[in-house]
Write an enzyme that holds these catalytic residues in place. Sequence first.
Site, PDB file in Angstrom:
ATOM      1  CG  HIS A   1       1.802  -2.382 -10.934  1.00 22.00           C
ATOM      2  ND1 HIS A   1       2.536  -1.669 -10.007  1.00 22.00           N
ATOM      3  CD2 HIS A   1       0.576  -1.764 -10.983  1.00 22.00           C
ATOM      4  CE1 HIS A   1       1.802  -0.667  -9.529  1.00 22.00           C
ATOM      5  NE2 HIS A   1       0.607  -0.715 -10.094  1.00 22.00           N
TER       6      HIS A   1
ATOM      7  CG  HIS B   1       2.877   0.611 -13.671  1.00 23.12           C
ATOM      8  ND1 HIS B   1       3.454   1.612 -14.432  1.00 23.12           N
ATOM      9  CD2 HIS B   1       1.903   1.202 -12.945  1.00 23.12           C
ATOM     10  CE1 HIS B   1       2.847   2.758 -14.156  1.00 23.12           C
ATOM     11  NE2 HIS B   1       1.899   2.539 -13.266  1.00 23.12           N
TER      12      HIS B   1
ATOM     13  NE  ARG C   1      -1.603   0.586 -14.670  1.00 20.28           N
ATOM     14  CZ  ARG C   1      -1.785   0.820 -13.380  1.00 20.28           C
ATOM     15  NH1 ARG C   1      -1.761  -0.181 -12.522  1.00 20.28           N
ATOM     16  NH2 ARG C   1      -1.977   2.029 -12.928  1.00 20.28           N
TER      17      ARG C   1
ATOM     18  CD  GLU D   1      -3.492   6.573 -11.847  1.00 17.46           C
ATOM     19  OE1 GLU D   1      -2.691   5.646 -11.986  1.00 17.46           O
ATOM     20  OE2 GLU D   1      -4.099   6.780 -10.786  1.00 17.46           O
TER      21      GLU D   1
ATOM     22  NE  ARG E   1      -4.710  -2.828 -10.094  1.00 20.25           N
ATOM     23  CZ  ARG E   1      -4.096  -1.667  -9.929  1.00 20.25           C
ATOM     24  NH1 ARG E   1      -4.774  -0.600  -9.507  1.00 20.25           N
ATOM     25  NH2 ARG E   1      -2.813  -1.543 -10.154  1.00 20.25           N
TER      26      ARG E   1
ATOM     27  N   GLY F   1      -3.308   7.094  -6.863  1.00 15.16           N
ATOM     28  CA  GLY F   1      -4.360   7.555  -5.990  1.00 15.16           C
ATOM     29  C   GLY F   1      -5.496   6.573  -5.827  1.00 15.16           C
TER      30      GLY F   1
ATOM     31  CB  THR G   1      -0.959  -0.014   1.209  1.00 11.85           C
ATOM     32  OG1 THR G   1      -1.907  -1.058   1.022  1.00 11.85           O
ATOM     33  CG2 THR G   1      -1.694   1.316   1.356  1.00 11.85           C
TER      34      THR G   1
END
Length: 532
Positions: free
Chosen positions: A345, A238, A286, A124, A380, A58, A52
Amino acid sequence: MTAHAADRLWEASADLVVVGTGVAGLTAALDAAEAGLRVVVVTKDAADEGSTRWAQGGVAVVLGDLAGDSVEAHIADTLAAGGGLNDEAAVAAIIRGGPAAVRRLRERGASFDARGGRLDRTREGGHSAFRVVHAGGDATGAEVERALLAAASGLALLTGHVAVDAVRDASGRAAGLSVLDDAGRPGLLRAPAVLLASGGYGQLYASTTNPGTSTGDGVALALRAGATAADLEFVQFHPTVLYTGPAVGRRPLVTEAVRGEGAVLRDRTGTRFMTGVHPLADLAPRDVVAAAITRRMAETGADAVYLDATGLPGFAKRFPTVFASCREAGVDPRREPIPVTPAAHYACGGVVADVDGRTSVPGLYAAGEVARTGLHGANRLASNSLLEGLVTGERVVRAVVADLGTPRSASSELVLPAPAVGVADRGVVQRAMSAFAGIGRDAAGLAVASDVVEAATQPATPIDRAGVEDAALTLLAQAVLAAAGTRRETRGCHVRTDFPERDDVWQRSSLPISLDASGRPVIGTDVLAGVA
Ligand code: SIN
């Protein structure tokens, strides 16, 4: 693989044992204490050493104070990013729970960046609106972790204890947790409810944004306890970590918010390459960006591509964490493009759990990255993970309270999993996974990786944290390779070079994984619909 009963150094009891001190675990622990439960939180490292604190971008949330965005749009973006594998009910429940959960987090002391009298928002990859609230510029996870740990200062917190196994009662229900301390001494926490909030398995790969704690212990523990896992092949890479030459271990993240604020990707010749790949170009989801970078690196024979943020005003103030990492590497992002590559990631899959954290083993719950709720599907959406941890961390406590009210077996006899497991050398596993099970996989490579892991695996009884972690990584490698070999299509984070297209045969189907009698992962044939 727990210690034998006679080897136990100590025993204690609680109503709820929480494994992990990240956003999901601490949120649950705080709520459980408020609900009057005796809660013990266990973590194998220092309390703030989980993933975390490393989160930058964010929390994605629609707070309703800005025109031009809606919860429905956030849901639609999550589904679009997830490649047809999301559980739509889970997506709606978690995203609709976001605003209240963020309010609660702020009441617990988290301070988000504000501008013009309201919370500032960034954007993002895959988001159709500026909806990501952030803290400390690009230090959101650190602020969330700080606030939750401060709020949890009165809770029973056992640091330096690695979770080994869930113990069960004669009826098969989870009845506690066996642990090893830093010196390898065993202990037992008896509890009718065990919550896994232990994060993901980025350390399966040589290069990752994850800290050293992300070794898949929770998924392995749940599998050994008889639970089902799913979507394990969807390891999210990522797109942008700072490239400083060949390196292993945790790599510095360059948050997607840098692209959200206007930076663009260029190849070694300075050419932009995301335009034409996806309508959102550099802000595509992503999986799309990471795959495009990998292709462009292969086409140009380069070790990295370049993130050009030279046009962004106030970079050092807006992105202090990224700026510090760059400066340490001798790069000045205000004047020169940042060399970046993808790195492992996030685990989009995990222990199959409903949005209330219930797994297929009564008394065993999972929340946060360790869980597969169906929010993420095959990929995700950025900044949905802190959100999921906050929302499901709250929901799981309501489920535990409700479940504790139901009758249970009166037997105090405990069933311990077999002590021996398969353990391979971590470096061998990481090299095999990085070479053959990263972005771009094929049947031949996956078979080579399976053979390498198989040949390196020996039966062992882990006696310390490193042994527990190595056993978990070995099991996760076997499971990810099995799932990646079975899914003969390209979808989300799972890119098969020998099956480069999405295949509708696989639409809406997740691969459930459990262990056979010999402790090896096997893939079920049923299409998953929620909790198995
Ligand atoms: C980032 O800041 O780019 C990472 C955010 C996330 O993984 O959700």
